[in-house]
Scaffold this motif. Structure first.
Motif, PDB file in Angstrom:
ATOM      1  N   VAL A   1       1.000  -1.340  -0.026  1.00  0.00           N
ATOM      2  CA  VAL A   1      -0.100  -0.026  -0.083  1.00  0.00           C
ATOM      3  C   VAL A   1       0.954   1.109  -0.186  1.00  0.00           C
ATOM      4  N   ILE A   2       2.060   1.170   0.888  1.00  0.00           N
ATOM      5  CA  ILE A   2       2.860   2.605   0.751  1.00  0.00           C
ATOM      6  C   ILE A   2       3.473   2.589  -0.446  1.00  0.00           C
ATOM      7  N   CYS A   3       3.826   1.605  -0.867  1.00  0.00           N
ATOM      8  CA  CYS A   3       4.563   1.919  -2.251  1.00  0.00           C
ATOM      9  C   CYS A   3       3.773   2.418  -3.482  1.00  0.00           C
ATOM     10  N   GLN A   4       2.385   1.965  -3.254  1.00  0.00           N
ATOM     11  CA  GLN A   4       1.342   2.457  -4.303  1.00  0.00           C
ATOM     12  C   GLN A   4       1.221   3.901  -4.067  1.00  0.00           C
ATOM     13  N   LEU A   5       0.885   4.216  -2.975  1.00  0.00           N
ATOM     14  CA  LEU A   5       0.581   5.580  -2.542  1.00  0.00           C
ATOM     15  C   LEU A   5       1.704   6.537  -2.885  1.00  0.00           C
TER      16      LEU A   5
END
Length: 246
Positions: free
Chosen positions: A15-19
């Protein structure tokens, strides 16, 4: 570290990478680098992908060095040792690899390359065994040290995209750091790693891993090391070309 926590860490990393890719990178880059707005769609996709890669490599690299120098329990049992910090590091990497695979697939025209698909799948295979079986944590951490060179590889691309001259001080300094870290963490460690496997081969602990894990370990590492060797050759050729141009 229980399975739920491992999966939660993988998901959080994803999720962090996507954000960062979809929101943070563009917002930050626009404010710090005005030229970012004038980049093509393909360049912006590549830029955001490399920002995520740099974030991941920086976090994982710091963890790797700490584990390598200060985790005595892991060094005492490099095969069956199952320390929580290594699992966190491997889970973070797994989330990043899954996220980056999606970027490569969905934005294939901009950043898709078969070699990266092979590299990511090989790395995910190793991470899967470490997280699932709770083994080879030391080896997994040893392999992840290679990420220390990644920020400098990405920085080279950023400088080129921002139209820095190859003869500029920033370009040359980063080039030196990239070459040194790439050689030390990816190329120079190849003989040390396989010597370690050679010493481990035939021991009761190694035999206890089973044929599947043995073949998976060696096959995945050979695949990654062949690619690292090819990239090292390309970096060396780049230096020769740069010296000839200056």
């Amino acid at each position: 570290m229980d399975t739920i926590t491992k999966l939660g860490t993988v998901f959080a990393s994803f999720v962090i990478c996507q954000l960062i890719f979809h929101f943070v990178s563009s917002w930050f880059s626009t404010k710090v680098f005005p030229r970012f707005n004038s980049l093509s769609w393909e360049e912006k996709i590549d830029w955001n992908s490399r920002v995520v890669s740099t974030y991941h490599a920086s976090v994982v690299g710091v963890f790797c060095l700490y584990i390598l120098f200060f985790d005595k329990a892991l060094r005492a049992d490099p095969i069956r040792g199952d320390p929580w910090l290594v699992n966190v590091n491997i889970a973070i990497t797994s989330g990043y690899l899954i996220s980056d695979l999606l970027f490569l697939i969905f934005y294939w025209k901009a950043i898709g390359e078969t070699v990266y698909i092979v590299h990511h799948c090989a790395m995910l295979y190793i991470c899967f065994h470490i997280l699932k079986e709770g083994i080879l944590a030391y080896i997994g951490n040893f392999r992840l040290i290679a990420e220390i060179s990644t920020p400098f590889v990405n920085q080279r691309w950023f400088l080129r995209t921002l139209r820095y001259q190859k003869s500029s001080e920033a370009y040359i300094i980063n080039g030196v750091l990239m070459t040194v870290t790439f050689f030390l963490t990816r190329t120079a460690m190849i003989p040390a790693f396989y010597y370690y496997l050679y010493c481990m081969y035939g021991t009761d602990v190694y035999i206890g891993l089973g044929l599947l894990i043995q073949c998976s370990l060696i096959g995945s590492c050979v695949t990654i090391d062949v690619m690292n060797a090819i990239w090292m050759v390309k970096i060396s050729r780049g230096w020769v070309k740069l010296i000839q141009e200056i």
